[in-house]
Design a protein around this motif. Structure first.
Motif, PDB file in Angstrom:
ATOM      1  N   LEU A  40      -8.000 -29.809  27.010  1.00  0.00           N
ATOM      2  CA  LEU A  40      -7.725 -29.650  25.582  1.00  0.00           C
ATOM      3  C   LEU A  40      -8.149 -30.905  24.841  1.00  0.00           C
ATOM      4  O   LEU A  40      -7.809 -32.022  25.245  1.00  0.00           O
ATOM      5  N   GLY A  41      -8.892 -30.743  23.761  1.00  0.00           N
ATOM      6  CA  GLY A  41      -9.319 -31.888  22.958  1.00  0.00           C
ATOM      7  C   GLY A  41     -10.476 -31.510  22.061  1.00  0.00           C
ATOM      8  O   GLY A  41     -10.783 -30.327  21.884  1.00  0.00           O
ATOM      9  N   ASP A  42     -11.108 -32.520  21.485  1.00  0.00           N
ATOM     10  CA  ASP A  42     -12.246 -32.245  20.609  1.00  0.00           C
ATOM     11  C   ASP A  42     -13.432 -31.764  21.460  1.00  0.00           C
ATOM     12  O   ASP A  42     -13.572 -32.138  22.622  1.00  0.00           O
ATOM     13  N   TYR A  43     -14.251 -30.922  20.877  1.00  0.00           N
ATOM     14  CA  TYR A  43     -15.340 -30.257  21.595  1.00  0.00           C
ATOM     15  C   TYR A  43     -16.242 -31.239  22.336  1.00  0.00           C
ATOM     16  O   TYR A  43     -16.549 -31.044  23.513  1.00  0.00           O
ATOM     17  N   ASN A  44     -16.674 -32.300  21.659  1.00  0.00           N
ATOM     18  CA  ASN A  44     -17.618 -33.236  22.266  1.00  0.00           C
ATOM     19  C   ASN A  44     -17.045 -33.947  23.478  1.00  0.00           C
ATOM     20  O   ASN A  44     -17.787 -34.352  24.370  1.00  0.00           O
ATOM     21  N   SER A  45     -15.734 -34.107  23.524  1.00  0.00           N
ATOM     22  CA  SER A  45     -15.101 -34.794  24.647  1.00  0.00           C
ATOM     23  C   SER A  45     -14.877 -33.891  25.848  1.00  0.00           C
ATOM     24  O   SER A  45     -14.772 -34.377  26.975  1.00  0.00           O
ATOM     25  N   ILE A  46     -14.776 -32.587  25.636  1.00  0.00           N
ATOM     26  CA  ILE A  46     -14.348 -31.710  26.729  1.00  0.00           C
ATOM     27  C   ILE A  46     -15.391 -30.701  27.211  1.00  0.00           C
ATOM     28  O   ILE A  46     -15.189 -30.091  28.254  1.00  0.00           O
ATOM     29  N   TYR A  47     -16.483 -30.513  26.489  1.00  0.00           N
ATOM     30  CA  TYR A  47     -17.403 -29.430  26.845  1.00  0.00           C
ATOM     31  C   TYR A  47     -17.974 -29.565  28.251  1.00  0.00           C
ATOM     32  O   TYR A  47     -18.257 -28.576  28.910  1.00  0.00           O
ATOM     33  N   GLY A  48     -18.124 -30.772  28.761  1.00  0.00           N
ATOM     34  CA  GLY A  48     -18.679 -30.976  30.096  1.00  0.00           C
ATOM     35  C   GLY A  48     -17.777 -30.466  31.208  1.00  0.00           C
ATOM     36  O   GLY A  48     -18.243 -30.155  32.309  1.00  0.00           O
ATOM     37  N   PHE A  49     -16.491 -30.358  30.944  1.00  0.00           N
ATOM     38  CA  PHE A  49     -15.563 -29.885  31.970  1.00  0.00           C
ATOM     39  C   PHE A  49     -15.767 -28.405  32.304  1.00  0.00           C
ATOM     40  O   PHE A  49     -15.366 -27.958  33.379  1.00  0.00           O
ATOM     41  N   ALA A  50     -16.390 -27.668  31.409  1.00  0.00           N
ATOM     42  CA  ALA A  50     -16.668 -26.254  31.685  1.00  0.00           C
ATOM     43  C   ALA A  50     -17.627 -26.120  32.866  1.00  0.00           C
ATOM     44  O   ALA A  50     -17.526 -25.178  33.652  1.00  0.00           O
ATOM     45  N   ALA A  51     -18.533 -27.090  33.036  1.00  0.00           N
ATOM     46  CA  ALA A  51     -19.469 -27.058  34.156  1.00  0.00           C
ATOM     47  C   ALA A  51     -18.757 -27.216  35.497  1.00  0.00           C
ATOM     48  O   ALA A  51     -19.278 -26.824  36.531  1.00  0.00           O
ATOM     49  N   LEU A  52     -17.541 -27.770  35.461  1.00  0.00           N
ATOM     50  CA  LEU A  52     -16.747 -27.938  36.681  1.00  0.00           C
ATOM     51  C   LEU A  52     -15.865 -26.725  36.954  1.00  0.00           C
ATOM     52  O   LEU A  52     -15.119 -26.705  37.914  1.00  0.00           O
ATOM     53  N   GLY A  53     -15.951 -25.733  36.080  1.00  0.00           N
ATOM     54  CA  GLY A  53     -15.156 -24.521  36.260  1.00  0.00           C
ATOM     55  C   GLY A  53     -13.791 -24.573  35.615  1.00  0.00           C
ATOM     56  O   GLY A  53     -12.966 -23.682  35.837  1.00  0.00           O
ATOM     57  N   LEU A  54     -13.527 -25.595  34.813  1.00  0.00           N
ATOM     58  CA  LEU A  54     -12.241 -25.697  34.122  1.00  0.00           C
ATOM     59  C   LEU A  54     -12.298 -24.939  32.802  1.00  0.00           C
ATOM     60  O   LEU A  54     -13.361 -24.826  32.184  1.00  0.00           O
ATOM     61  N   ASP A  55     -11.162 -24.420  32.366  1.00  0.00           N
ATOM     62  CA  ASP A  55     -11.089 -23.728  31.085  1.00  0.00           C
ATOM     63  C   ASP A  55     -10.955 -24.764  29.976  1.00  0.00           C
ATOM     64  O   ASP A  55     -10.026 -25.581  29.992  1.00  0.00           O
ATOM     65  N   THR A  56     -11.889 -24.753  29.031  1.00  0.00           N
ATOM     66  CA  THR A  56     -11.863 -25.730  27.944  1.00  0.00           C
ATOM     67  C   THR A  56     -11.370 -25.079  26.659  1.00  0.00           C
ATOM     68  O   THR A  56     -11.703 -23.930  26.370  1.00  0.00           O
ATOM     69  N   PHE A  57     -10.602 -25.851  25.899  1.00  0.00           N
ATOM     70  CA  PHE A  57     -10.037 -25.378  24.646  1.00  0.00           C
ATOM     71  C   PHE A  57     -10.242 -26.443  23.575  1.00  0.00           C
ATOM     72  O   PHE A  57      -9.409 -27.326  23.397  1.00  0.00           O
ATOM     73  N   PRO A  58     -11.380 -26.363  22.871  1.00  0.00           N
ATOM     74  CA  PRO A  58     -11.619 -27.340  21.810  1.00  0.00           C
ATOM     75  C   PRO A  58     -10.708 -27.076  20.618  1.00  0.00           C
ATOM     76  O   PRO A  58     -10.438 -25.923  20.276  1.00  0.00           O
ATOM     77  N   VAL A  59     -10.203 -28.150  20.028  1.00  0.00           N
ATOM     78  CA  VAL A  59      -9.348 -28.033  18.850  1.00  0.00           C
ATOM     79  C   VAL A  59      -9.891 -28.924  17.746  1.00  0.00           C
ATOM     80  O   VAL A  59     -10.498 -29.958  18.004  1.00  0.00           O
ATOM     81  N   GLU A  60      -9.650 -28.503  16.520  1.00  0.00           N
ATOM     82  CA  GLU A  60     -10.151 -29.230  15.356  1.00  0.00           C
ATOM     83  C   GLU A  60      -9.118 -30.190  14.770  1.00  0.00           C
ATOM     84  O   GLU A  60      -9.476 -31.195  14.178  1.00  0.00           O
ATOM     85  N   ASP A  61      -7.825 -29.865  14.896  1.00  0.00           N
ATOM     86  CA  ASP A  61      -6.791 -30.685  14.273  1.00  0.00           C
ATOM     87  C   ASP A  61      -5.510 -30.626  15.106  1.00  0.00           C
ATOM     88  O   ASP A  61      -5.359 -29.764  15.967  1.00  0.00           O
ATOM     89  N   PRO A  62      -4.559 -31.532  14.841  1.00  0.00           N
ATOM     90  CA  PRO A  62      -3.318 -31.573  15.623  1.00  0.00           C
ATOM     91  C   PRO A  62      -2.487 -30.288  15.555  1.00  0.00           C
ATOM     92  O   PRO A  62      -1.872 -29.910  16.552  1.00  0.00           O
ATOM     93  N   ALA A  63      -2.469 -29.603  14.442  1.00  0.00           N
ATOM     94  CA  ALA A  63      -1.701 -28.358  14.333  1.00  0.00           C
ATOM     95  C   ALA A  63      -2.248 -27.309  15.296  1.00  0.00           C
ATOM     96  O   ALA A  63      -1.486 -26.622  15.996  1.00  0.00           O
TER      97      ALA A  63
END
Length: 106
Positions: free
Chosen positions: A7-30
Motif C-alpha cells: 500500500l502506498g503511492d503508485y511510483n513507490s509500489i508498482y514494482g512489487f506487482a512483478a513479485l506477485g504481490l497485490d498492490t494498492f496505490p493510494v492518492e491521499d491519506p483518507a
C-alpha cells in the motif's frame, strides 16, 4: 490462503506487482485509511506500507499493533528512507526478545 499487500503511492509500489504481490496505490491519506482497513479485514496476513503513508496513518496502524494479523510493515518509498520502518522492526524485536539486538557492548 493468506495474501500479501503493498500500500502506498503508485511510483513507490508498482514494482512489487512483478513479485506477485497485490498492490494498492493510494492518492491521499483518507483513501489509504479506507484501503488499509479493508485489507486488514480481508485475507491479507502481511501489509507492506510506505513510510510516508504510514506516518499519515499512524493512529490507524496502531489499532493493529497488538493483533496477530495482519503484520503491517513499513517500507521506504520512492522519496527515500526515513528510518521509521527499521525503527518499528527494532521495537518489535526488542519486545519479543527482551533486549536491543543492535546494541553492542564492545
Amino acid at each position: 490462503m493468506y495474501k500479501i499487500a503493498v500500500l502506498g503511492d503508485y511510483n513507490s509500489i508498482y514494482g512489487f506487482a512483478a513479485l506477485g504481490l497485490d498492490t494498492f496505490p493510494v492518492e491521499d491519506p483518507a483513501e489509504g485509511k479506507e484501503k488499509l482497513n479493508r485489507l486488514a479485514a480481508g485475507e491479507y496476513a502481511v501489509i507492506y506500507i510506505t513510510e510516508q503513508l504510514a506516518a499519515q496513518l499512524s493512529a490507524e496502524i496502531s489499532k493493529y499493533s497488538e493483533e496477530l494479523m495482519p503484520a503491517i510493515i513499513q517500507i521506504p518509498g520512492i522519496s527515500g528512507n526515513t528510518g521509521a520502518g527499521i525503527e518499528n522492526v527494532k521495537k518489535s524485536v526488542e519486545t519479543a526478545v527482551g533486549s536491543d539486538i543492535l546494541f553492542s557492548n564492545e
